[in-house]
Design an enzyme around this catalytic site. Structure first.
Site, PDB file in Angstrom:
ATOM      1  N   GLY A   7       0.831  -1.211   0.000  1.00  0.00           N
ATOM      2  CA  GLY A   7       0.000   0.000   0.000  1.00  0.00           C
ATOM      3  C   GLY A   7       0.855   1.245   0.000  1.00  0.00           C
ATOM      4  O   GLY A   7       0.993   1.921   1.013  1.00  0.00           O
TER       5      GLY A   7
ATOM      6  N   SER B 149       1.121   3.455  -3.317  1.00  0.00           N
ATOM      7  CA  SER B 149       0.540   4.451  -4.218  1.00  0.00           C
ATOM      8  C   SER B 149      -0.827   4.950  -3.740  1.00  0.00           C
ATOM      9  O   SER B 149      -1.607   4.192  -3.161  1.00  0.00           O
ATOM     10  CB  SER B 149       0.360   3.863  -5.619  1.00  0.00           C
ATOM     11  OG  SER B 149       1.561   3.291  -6.057  1.00  0.00           O
TER      12      SER B 149
ATOM     13  N   SER C  94      -1.979  -4.340  -5.589  1.00  0.00           N
ATOM     14  CA  SER C  94      -2.152  -5.662  -6.192  1.00  0.00           C
ATOM     15  C   SER C  94      -2.529  -6.678  -5.124  1.00  0.00           C
ATOM     16  O   SER C  94      -1.922  -6.708  -4.058  1.00  0.00           O
ATOM     17  CB  SER C  94      -0.864  -6.130  -6.876  1.00  0.00           C
ATOM     18  OG  SER C  94      -0.478  -5.205  -7.859  1.00  0.00           O
TER      19      SER C  94
ATOM     20  N   GLU D 274      12.643  -4.162  -4.503  1.00  0.00           N
ATOM     21  CA  GLU D 274      11.686  -4.329  -5.604  1.00  0.00           C
ATOM     22  C   GLU D 274      12.393  -4.158  -6.949  1.00  0.00           C
ATOM     23  O   GLU D 274      12.138  -4.880  -7.903  1.00  0.00           O
ATOM     24  CB  GLU D 274      10.540  -3.322  -5.465  1.00  0.00           C
ATOM     25  CG  GLU D 274       9.424  -3.559  -6.470  1.00  0.00           C
ATOM     26  CD  GLU D 274       8.185  -2.701  -6.226  1.00  0.00           C
ATOM     27  OE1 GLU D 274       8.308  -1.659  -5.536  1.00  0.00           O
ATOM     28  OE2 GLU D 274       7.114  -3.060  -6.731  1.00  0.00           O
TER      29      GLU D 274
END
Ligand code: FAD
Lengths: 340, 397
Positions: free
Chosen positions: B131, B133, B165, B248
């Site tokens: 969480g 964006s 997502s 990431e």
């Protein structure tokens, strides 16, 4: 598996990088006297002194017993400063001689008593011509003045031919004014040394690709430092995103080609099944990286980039020399697509 | 430098191969249209992997990992990609936990946080989502506004996230909230673990252009999160978030990068057997052949870059900005690969599905790849990172 240069390799590279930057920086071509003289006898002695031509040769013949990957790292440094292609030819010639058991000639090349220049012979079939005792055709020679041999490869065979077998030698202006180009007719009956080993084709391709990767990197670095230093509209041009991002793309392009160069050199060293495919991949990528970055470097320099006083144009021009030399003996596509 | 794997590594590779060979699940993964079924499937598979010691290969042994070097993890991914297995990269619901929440916890979490969460991630007991964006904080992540105030031992969160997502099948979330509205924007952020079952959370799935609903909007209405769930300290969340993004961009996509080689091989075979107008097959077409040739060279370079980055990351705890170089190269290349695939398919590429629910996965993949240059930082943001942090250029924002 480790794809990072070890401390010894990093050390060698940084020493060589500094030496070349001090002694024969690409800036040297700003002296018009030096144009057409990317080869010089004094430089040659210095390279010989550093053991350049025997880096990957065994110690028994006076080499340093390092690997092919070290050799291509040197080629990359040479590319950054646009060192003469005759360095590529002589390095490859040493490989050819040792592969064919001609150690005396290998040593003469390593110690600077003899020198080979690169030559491009478009339609020469070395094997067939030597069988017919008739090696002839039109040929282009790069920095071949006073060289003892020319090194020619047709993609299957590699050979050294005595320079005395050249007739009608004629100087011509090369698109790359840092290089002395000669057009000549080859009329030899035999080669001094000849090999049909594909490993030699790979080595020559890797040395040329290494020089092209060096060009891509030098162009990236030159562009980045100009983008930091040059101001317009009251700020560094590198703060304009179109320039900033162009530099980032140059970095990605150069990094991909460099990683592939290292991988391919190791694949050849370790005689992996995929060696041919890996070499062909770096040839394809290094050509593209060199011209893309060389072009962007000119653009990022604006008017200055378009002048002969600045060296940005030389990267563009040297790319064409290496690209044509490669294209004359090395086809990427069949090598890449054959493995499926 | 060398490309040789040690005897031990080769033995490990053989073990992986053997195990994969005899443990391929008999059922394939359900369609992404049924996300809870995907969750169940992915978690069960993760559990199987964990039971056989194939989960958390490079994670510390204290938390259930194998404690092996990153190169073993790479070997696993290579063999996994070749073996035609359930999704093992960013498609799996376990991705966030394994690829960046877990590594963030290992890097910055407290002992208690690590020993509670890491085994759950490894053993397929928990799904994580990200969480970060928000509707008005995408590339400019630091401008996020989801608000958290301290009330007793809790943070009370109000606001909204977007593009999360797998939010609706997740158990935990890497949540970035603003805990100081007075401080400069990078200084008032906190990274906190949010339990997705907390009261006050509403999730609304969003359909993407590939027709699926993996990502969601998430709304927070007085959601209480214990202060002990903070990672890396109150108001220090930007630093923690940067480490999450480093993982990431640096190591999370190794599996996807390795998979691209397999995808391209499949594409080459497809080009060899697909009939092409006025030619024998697609591969006899000069333009198709030239494009394929260039992509093969680039996929080789991607592998070389992956090896280089694995070599580098074995010497550092946190991946550096060079991760953005690979991310940019990979994301652009992966799009061109699927685009070429569409050109080889010709009009078959228009037939998304003949039978409802059985979409041509090549077409789905093509459509999904449009997100490769958006998620995990857009290609423009990756370029800015490369220019500023690698080349030393001034900021261009
Ligand atoms: C499939 C997918 C999954 C995702 N999953 C998650 C998730 O799980 N969790 C999560 O938190 N986020 C997720 N995201 C969100 C992703 O991180 C954001 O989409 C991304 O950071 C871009 O933000 P944005 O969409 O608001 O675009 P914007 O930031 O609005 O960008 C719009 C365009 O402007 C460009 N732009 C913006 N700023 C600049 C600048 N300074 N210079 C140049 N160009 C600029 C961008 O490059 C882009 O092209 C996901 C996204 C996708 C596509």
């Amino acid at each position: 598996m480790n794809l990072l240069p070890n401390s010894e390799q990093s050390e060698i590279v940084s020493v060589i990088r500094e030496f070349l930057a001090n002694e024969i920086s690409v800036r040297r071509y700003q002296d018009e006297e030096l144009l057409g003289r990317s080869y010089s006898a004094s430089l040659w002695q210095q390279l010989v002194g550093m053991g350049w031509f025997g880096i990957s040769q065994s110690e028994s013949i006076g080499g340093s017993a390092l690997g092919l990957v070290d050799e291509v790292m040197l080629a990359r440094e040479a590319g950054r400063q646009l060192v003469s292609p005759t360095v590529i030819a002589t390095t490859a010639a040493v490989h050819l001689c040792t592969a064919m058991g001609n150690e005396p000639l290998a040593q003469q090349l390593m110690t600077g008593q003899k020198r080979a220049a690169l030559a491009l012979a478009e339609s020469l079939n070395i094997e067939a011509s030597t069988e017919a005792n008739n090696l002839n055709g039109e040929i282009k020679i790069f920095d071949g003045e006073n060289a003892d041999f020319i090194f020619v490869c047709d993609g299957h065979s590699s050979c050294l031919i005595k320079a005395s077998a050249l007739t009608d030698r004629q100087s011509a202006a090369c698109i790359d004014e840092s290089i002395a180009l000669e057009l000549a007719t080859l009329s030899a009956t035999s080669c001094e040394v000849l090999s049909k080993e594909s490993s030699l084709v790979n080595i020559l391709a890797l040395l040329l690709a290494g020089n092209l990767v060096g060009i891509a990197e030098a162009a990236r670095d030159q562009a980045a430092s100009y983008a930091i230093e040059r101001e317009q509209f009251g700020k560094a041009i590198g703060s304009f995103q179109s320039i900033n991002h162009m530099c980032a793309d140059m970095a990605v392009t150069a990094e991909a080609a460099w990683a592939q160069l290292a991988y391919a050199a190791l694949a050849v060293t370790e005689k992996m099944d995929c060696a041919e495919l890996q070499v062909a991949s770096v040839v394809l990528l290094a050509k593209k990286a060199a011209i893309d970055n060389a072009r962007d470097n000119v653009q990022i320099h604006g008017g200055v980039g378009f002048t002969v006083e600045y060296d940005a144009h030389l990267f563009v021009k040297r790319y064409h020399v290496y690209k044509e030399i490669l294209d004359a003996f090395y086809e990427c596509q069949p090598r890449i697509l054959s493995e499926s | 430098m060398d490309l040789t794997f040690t005897a031990e590594e080769n033995q490990f590779r053989q073990q992986v191969r053997d195990w994969l060979h005899s443990n391929r699940p008999s059922e394939s993964r359900p369609s992404v249209a049924d996300l809870s079924a995907c969750r169940e499937y992915d978690l069960a598979w993760q559990k199987t992997l964990a039971e056989s010691g194939w989960a958390g290969i490079a994670w510390p042994t204290e938390y259930g990992g194998r404690g092996l070097p990153l190169v073993q993890q790479l070997i696993w991914y290579e063999e996994y990609a070749k073996a035609d297995m359930p999704p093992g990269g960013s498609e799996s619901v376990c991705f966030v936990g394994l690829a960046h929440a877990g590594p963030t916890l290992i890097y910055s979490g407290s002992e208690e946080q690590k020993s509670f969460h890491l085994p759950k991630i490894i053993n397929g007991d928990a799904v994580w989502c990200q969480g970060f964006s928000e509707p008005s904080a995408g590339s400019d992540l630091a401008s996020l506004r989801t608000k958290a105030v301290i009330d007793g031992d809790d943070l009370v969160v109000n606001g909204q996230k977007v593009w999360t997502s797998y939010a609706d099948v997740a158990d935990y979330q890497e949540l970035l909230v603003r805990t100081d509205f007075e401080a400069p924007k990078h200084k008032g952020i906190t990274w906190v673990i949010c339990d997705m079952k907390s009261p006050g959370i509403t999730i609304r799935p969003i359909k993407n252009m590939a027709g699926n609903t993996e990502f969601c909007e998430v709304f927070y209405d007085d959601v209480r999160i214990p202060l002990k769930n903070i990672i890396g300290g109150l108001n220090n969340g930007w630093k923690t978030a940067m480490s999450t993004l480093s993982f990431e961009r640096g190591t999370a996509f190794i599996a996807d990068q390795v998979e691209l080689e397999v995808d391209l091989k499949a594409l080459e075979q497809l080009a060899h057997r697909t009939k092409f107008p006025n030619e024998k097959t697609a591969i006899s077409n000069d333009v198709i052949a030239a494009r394929l040739c260039e992509m093969k060279a680039e996929v080789n370079a991607l592998k070389a870059m992956t090896y280089m980055s694995v070599s580098k990351n074995m010497t550092q705890d946190l991946p550096g900005p060079e991760g953005s170089v690979i991310r940019l190269f990979y994301s652009k290349l992966s799009q061109r690969v699927t685009q070429l695939c569409m050109d080889v398919l010709q009009s078959e590429g228009l037939v998304l599905s003949r039978v409802p629910g059985a979409a041509n996965h090549l077409i789905e993949k093509y459509l999904f790849r449009y997100s490769a240059t958006i998620g995990a930082g857009t290609e423009q943001i990756q370029r800015s990172i490369i220019a500023e942090r690698i080349l030393g250029l001034p900021k261009s924002r």
